[in-house]
Motif scaffolding. Structure first.
Motif, PDB file in Angstrom:
ATOM      1  N   PHE A 302     -13.600  16.277 -33.209  1.00 28.21           N
ATOM      2  CA  PHE A 302     -13.655  17.202 -32.081  1.00 28.21           C
ATOM      3  C   PHE A 302     -14.885  18.092 -32.276  1.00 28.21           C
ATOM      4  CE2 PHE A 302      -9.002  16.552 -32.574  1.00 28.21           C
ATOM      5  CZ  PHE A 302      -8.710  16.053 -31.314  1.00 28.21           C
ATOM      6  N   GLY A 303     -15.963  17.812 -31.559  1.00 25.57           N
ATOM      7  CA  GLY A 303     -17.152  18.614 -31.691  1.00 25.57           C
ATOM      8  C   GLY A 303     -17.720  18.589 -33.099  1.00 25.57           C
ATOM      9  N   GLY A 304     -18.638  19.538 -33.374  1.00 22.13           N
ATOM     10  CA  GLY A 304     -19.242  19.605 -34.701  1.00 22.13           C
ATOM     11  C   GLY A 304     -20.339  18.572 -34.895  1.00 22.13           C
ATOM     12  N   LYS A 305     -20.928  18.580 -36.081  1.00 25.55           N
ATOM     13  CA  LYS A 305     -22.064  17.693 -36.371  1.00 25.55           C
ATOM     14  C   LYS A 305     -21.951  17.003 -37.723  1.00 25.55           C
ATOM     15  CE  LYS A 305     -26.271  18.691 -35.358  1.00 25.55           C
ATOM     16  NZ  LYS A 305     -27.609  19.351 -35.278  1.00 25.55           N
ATOM     17  N   VAL A 306     -20.751  16.884 -38.276  1.00 21.88           N
ATOM     18  CA  VAL A 306     -20.610  16.265 -39.587  1.00 21.88           C
ATOM     19  C   VAL A 306     -21.041  14.796 -39.532  1.00 21.88           C
ATOM     20  CG1 VAL A 306     -18.155  15.726 -39.180  1.00 21.88           C
ATOM     21  CG2 VAL A 306     -19.038  15.850 -41.519  1.00 21.88           C
ATOM     22  N   ASP A 307     -21.789  14.357 -40.533  1.00 22.67           N
ATOM     23  CA  ASP A 307     -22.160  12.952 -40.674  1.00 22.67           C
ATOM     24  C   ASP A 307     -21.154  12.244 -41.577  1.00 22.67           C
ATOM     25  OD1 ASP A 307     -24.523  13.333 -39.171  1.00 22.67           O
ATOM     26  OD2 ASP A 307     -25.632  13.975 -40.963  1.00 22.67           O
ATOM     27  N   ALA A 308     -21.093  10.923 -41.459  1.00 24.92           N
ATOM     28  CA  ALA A 308     -20.185  10.149 -42.306  1.00 24.92           C
ATOM     29  C   ALA A 308     -20.730   8.739 -42.461  1.00 24.92           C
ATOM     30  CB  ALA A 308     -18.782  10.117 -41.713  1.00 24.92           C
ATOM     31  N   ARG A 309     -20.340   8.100 -43.559  1.00 25.34           N
ATOM     32  CA  ARG A 309     -20.695   6.689 -43.746  1.00 25.34           C
ATOM     33  C   ARG A 309     -19.631   6.020 -44.611  1.00 25.34           C
ATOM     34  NH1 ARG A 309     -25.609   8.596 -46.866  1.00 25.34           N
ATOM     35  NH2 ARG A 309     -26.851   7.585 -45.249  1.00 25.34           N
ATOM     36  N   TYR A 310     -19.536   4.717 -44.451  1.00 28.65           N
ATOM     37  CA  TYR A 310     -18.592   3.881 -45.198  1.00 28.65           C
ATOM     38  C   TYR A 310     -17.142   4.291 -44.890  1.00 28.65           C
ATOM     39  CZ  TYR A 310     -22.900   2.886 -47.756  1.00 28.65           C
ATOM     40  OH  TYR A 310     -24.195   2.539 -48.083  1.00 28.65           O
ATOM     41  N   LEU A 311     -16.741   4.044 -43.649  1.00 29.27           N
ATOM     42  CA  LEU A 311     -15.394   4.357 -43.191  1.00 29.27           C
ATOM     43  C   LEU A 311     -14.638   3.062 -42.902  1.00 29.27           C
ATOM     44  CD1 LEU A 311     -16.106   7.274 -40.666  1.00 29.27           C
ATOM     45  CD2 LEU A 311     -15.854   7.379 -43.161  1.00 29.27           C
ATOM     46  N   VAL A 312     -13.350   3.037 -43.265  1.00 28.89           N
ATOM     47  CA  VAL A 312     -12.497   1.857 -43.069  1.00 28.89           C
ATOM     48  C   VAL A 312     -11.201   2.300 -42.418  1.00 28.89           C
ATOM     49  CG1 VAL A 312     -11.262  -0.040 -44.175  1.00 28.89           C
ATOM     50  CG2 VAL A 312     -13.459   0.722 -45.104  1.00 28.89           C
ATOM     51  N   SER A 313     -10.784   1.562 -41.381  1.00 28.29           N
ATOM     52  CA  SER A 313      -9.500   1.812 -40.727  1.00 28.29           C
ATOM     53  C   SER A 313      -8.769   0.497 -40.554  1.00 28.29           C
ATOM     54  CB  SER A 313      -9.719   2.464 -39.353  1.00 28.29           C
ATOM     55  OG  SER A 313      -8.509   2.486 -38.611  1.00 28.29           O
ATOM     56  N   TYR A 314      -7.597   0.394 -41.186  1.00 30.01           N
ATOM     57  CA  TYR A 314      -6.750  -0.791 -41.025  1.00 30.01           C
ATOM     58  C   TYR A 314      -5.431  -0.386 -40.358  1.00 30.01           C
ATOM     59  CZ  TYR A 314      -9.773  -3.303 -44.398  1.00 30.01           C
ATOM     60  OH  TYR A 314     -10.839  -3.906 -45.032  1.00 30.01           O
ATOM     61  N   GLU A 315      -5.071  -1.106 -39.314  1.00 32.12           N
ATOM     62  CA  GLU A 315      -3.770  -0.988 -38.630  1.00 32.12           C
ATOM     63  C   GLU A 315      -3.506   0.442 -38.136  1.00 32.12           C
ATOM     64  OE1 GLU A 315      -3.018  -3.752 -37.974  1.00 32.12           O
ATOM     65  OE2 GLU A 315      -2.900  -5.147 -39.631  1.00 32.12           O
ATOM     66  N   SER A 316      -4.203   0.794 -37.074  1.00 27.43           N
ATOM     67  CA  SER A 316      -4.021   2.115 -36.472  1.00 27.43           C
ATOM     68  C   SER A 316      -2.946   2.070 -35.392  1.00 27.43           C
ATOM     69  CB  SER A 316      -5.340   2.594 -35.854  1.00 27.43           C
ATOM     70  OG  SER A 316      -5.184   3.836 -35.212  1.00 27.43           O
ATOM     71  N   GLY A 317      -2.230   3.201 -35.228  1.00 24.18           N
ATOM     72  CA  GLY A 317      -1.260   3.301 -34.142  1.00 24.18           C
ATOM     73  C   GLY A 317      -1.893   3.669 -32.822  1.00 24.18           C
ATOM     74  N   ASP A 318      -3.144   4.149 -32.860  1.00 27.85           N
ATOM     75  CA  ASP A 318      -3.873   4.484 -31.634  1.00 27.85           C
ATOM     76  C   ASP A 318      -5.314   4.026 -31.820  1.00 27.85           C
ATOM     77  OD1 ASP A 318      -4.544   5.463 -29.152  1.00 27.85           O
ATOM     78  OD2 ASP A 318      -4.025   7.531 -29.549  1.00 27.85           O
ATOM     79  N   ASP A 319      -6.278   4.893 -31.622  1.00 28.09           N
ATOM     80  CA  ASP A 319      -7.680   4.495 -31.731  1.00 28.09           C
ATOM     81  C   ASP A 319      -8.140   4.544 -33.192  1.00 28.09           C
ATOM     82  OD1 ASP A 319      -7.641   4.593 -28.892  1.00 28.09           O
ATOM     83  OD2 ASP A 319      -8.061   6.742 -28.987  1.00 28.09           O
ATOM     84  N   HIS A 320      -9.015   3.633 -33.533  1.00 28.68           N
ATOM     85  CA  HIS A 320      -9.552   3.639 -34.895  1.00 28.68           C
ATOM     86  C   HIS A 320     -10.591   4.748 -35.077  1.00 28.68           C
ATOM     87  CE1 HIS A 320      -7.728  -0.138 -36.442  1.00 28.68           C
ATOM     88  NE2 HIS A 320      -7.686  -0.435 -35.161  1.00 28.68           N
ATOM     89  N   PHE A 321     -11.492   4.877 -34.112  1.00 26.52           N
ATOM     90  CA  PHE A 321     -12.532   5.906 -34.173  1.00 26.52           C
ATOM     91  C   PHE A 321     -12.565   6.613 -32.816  1.00 26.52           C
ATOM     92  CE2 PHE A 321     -13.998   2.429 -36.978  1.00 26.52           C
ATOM     93  CZ  PHE A 321     -13.993   3.110 -38.192  1.00 26.52           C
TER      94      PHE A 321
END
Length: 560
Positions: A302-321
């Protein structure tokens, strides 16, 4: 004589009917006792807390315990509650438990559970953290309710530490506070359910929520979703009112962290996300983070400017990203994989009716606190993503889109793979979103599509038929390949077998179209936005051909 016989027969029939009524379904006899369902144990080093579903018409319950796999059962407790704690146990030892309901002298059928106590002591965390504190790897920490790290405190978590959450718990890092959770590939930090392996479900606990001082594009006092409910420990948390200076602020670091079986909702339609980053600044470091089996979104910004790398999402109940409300961070190397829809914990919340791979919004004007053109605009950079869906017949019809961009969102989406989505690979909705395409601040380039129902949804409003999108796909360097999704990767789960870590190697296989077709070195706006954090690649997707398998060694896969 005949009248007397009639009276005798009538009386006999009445008596028989009365007896039958007493023995039949319409009588007053209670129903037979059933076995307690949902038997589960929360495990410590020297104690086990058993819980189960109450049995109708039971007066109480008897608990029996046996040592090891073949020991004899002996009664250890009777209780009138659907829970009991066994203390004085031996660490790292196997036990079996049987529980049955009682009613007077009547006993019901048993439920049985085998468990092994922890070899580490369990530290209960039930109070907010308002001074610097460290979670050490030689203990297991169990959150018992909503825990807020505030008052400028820093929570440090050593590599290899396990943090468990009871249902109704979550970890909040508030404005001004920080978290330093720095694991390693060999010793990741694991946030997970307090329930036994095999009994875990989405929604077992809340998740990790970080609130910074960055800007969002909504006005007024905006309450963070899932907070401020009737739960007395669930404080109302605001994330609006940040500043440009806050966009550069720090909330700490997450590195080599897993977040499993989260998403508990303290109120209807108020499920928490596995990892929430609300108005978090770019001074925060987020890398090598996995979410598994969350009930709501896996990663939400939600807003902001944080950077990220190397993210993994397995079996989400809604959206992954999911990004919205003015998020302007950069994210590179992202994996999302959906094979099934896991049932949530009872009373933890609801599964989504429209789960997607990526779902990015400018802002939801329906809230009355913004418009599609509110500033700062949602303009993230998502680069090198591999987003794989379920194929047909698994997720609700409102979902199943690989990348949904709407409500005036902008941003840069490059060098990605979108595969096996049952509705469509992409949906670009609302005129305000297309206006950003025309203005050059919504850029989609060098994507690889495979095994999707179609390239764009009809709801995009631009491409009523697949052929109508051909010119746009060419202009955007979007390629659709024939063949299965599995042909893109070194190894890929083969149905009906459940996926395993061994069957998920996201490196492009021999001859894979993913090994080529990327942007190469960034130029122009991509270079300006990417800076030194995101670099262009010759390949598409989250893994380089012949390169580092960065997700291996610290991620997990499980359905329970």
């Amino acid at each position: 004589m005949r009248n007397a016989l009639r009276r005798w027969i009538a009386a006999s029939v009445l008596l028989a009917t009365s007896l039958a009524a007493c023995d039949g379904d319409g009588g007053t006899d209670p129903r037979p006792l059933t076995a307690p369902s949902g038997l589960n144990g929360a495990v410590g080093s020297q104690q086990v807390t058993l819980t189960w579903q109450a049995v109708d018409d039971a007066d109480g319950y008897t608990v029996q315990r046996a040592p090891g796999a073949g020991g004899e059962f002996a009664q250890v407790a009777t209780t009138q509650q659907a829970t009991w704690t066994d203390t004085g146990l031996t660490a790292n030892t196997s036990y079996r438990y049987r529980v049955f309901a009682t009613r007077g002298t009547e006993t019901g059928p048993t439920s049985e559970l085998a468990i092994t106590t922890s070899n580490l002591p369990v530290v209960l965390v039930g109070a907010d953290i308002t001074a610097n504190r460290t979670f050490f790897r030689d203990s297991v920490y169990r959150l018992t309710n909503f825990i807020h790290v505030g008052n400028g405190a820093k929570l440090t978590i050593q590599s290899g530490t396990r943090v468990e959450g009871d249902q109704g718990s979550a970890l909040f890092i508030l404005r001004g506070a920080t978290i330093e959770a720095i694991g390693t590939a060999a010793q990741p930090i694991v946030f997970t359910s307090a329930r036994e392996v095999g009994a875990r479900q989405p929604g077992d606990w809340g998740g990790v929520i970080i609130v910074g001082n960055g800007q969002i594009n909504r006005t007024g006092n905006i309450i963070l979703e899932g907070t401020g409910t009737n739960n007395t420990t669930n404080d109302t948390i605001f994330y609006s009112g940040g500043s440009a200076a806050g966009d550069d602020g720090t909330s700490g670091r997450l590195s080599y962290v897993r977040i499993e079986f989260a998403g508990f909702g303290p109120a209807p339609n108020q499920e928490l996300n596995s990892l929430t980053l609300a108005a978090v600044g770019s001074g925060t470091t987020v890398d090598h983070v996995q979410t598994l089996a969350g009930l709501d979104d896996s990663f939400e910004w939600f807003g902001g400017k944080v950077d990220a790398r190397y993210l993994v999402s397995y079996e989400s109940g809604d959206d992954h990203f999911d990004a919205s409300e003015g998020f302007r961070g950069r994210v590179q190397f992202m994996i999302a994989y959906q094979d099934t829809v896991l049932p949530p914990r009872a009373f933890a919340g609801n599964l989504s009716s429209d789960p997607q791979g990526i779902e990015n919004d400018g802002c939801d004007a329906g809230t009355g606190t913004c418009t599609f053109t509110s500033t700062p605009a949602t303009t993230p950079m998502f680069a090198n993503f591999t987003v794989v869906g379920t194929g047909p017949g698994v997720v609700p019809s409102g979902g199943g889109i690989g990348m949904l961009l709407r409500r005036g969102v902008g941003g840069y989406y490059v060098n990605g793979i979108i595969a096996r989505w049952p509705n469509a690979a992409m949906s670009i909705r609302d005129q305000a979103t297309w206006d950003r395409v025309a203005a050059g601040n919504l850029v989609i380039r060098n994507l690889l599509l495979a095994e999707n129902a179609k390239s764009f949804t009809t709801a995009s409003g631009q491409f009523p038929a697949e052929a109508d999108s051909a010119a746009t796909k060419t202009a955007w360097s979007v390629q659709t390949v024939a063949g299965t999704t599995g042909s893109l990767f070194t190894t890929f789960p083969t149905r009906p077998a459940a996926p395993t870590l061994a069957t998920m190697d996201w490196t492009p296989g021999s001859g894979s179209a993913a090994a080529t077709g990327g942007t190469g070195a960034f130029t122009g706006a991509l270079s300006t936005i990417g800076g030194t954090f995101v670099t262009g690649t010759d390949y598409r997707g989250a893994a380089a051909p012949g390169g580092d398998k960065w997700w291996q060694g610290w991620t997990s896969y499980a359905r329970r």
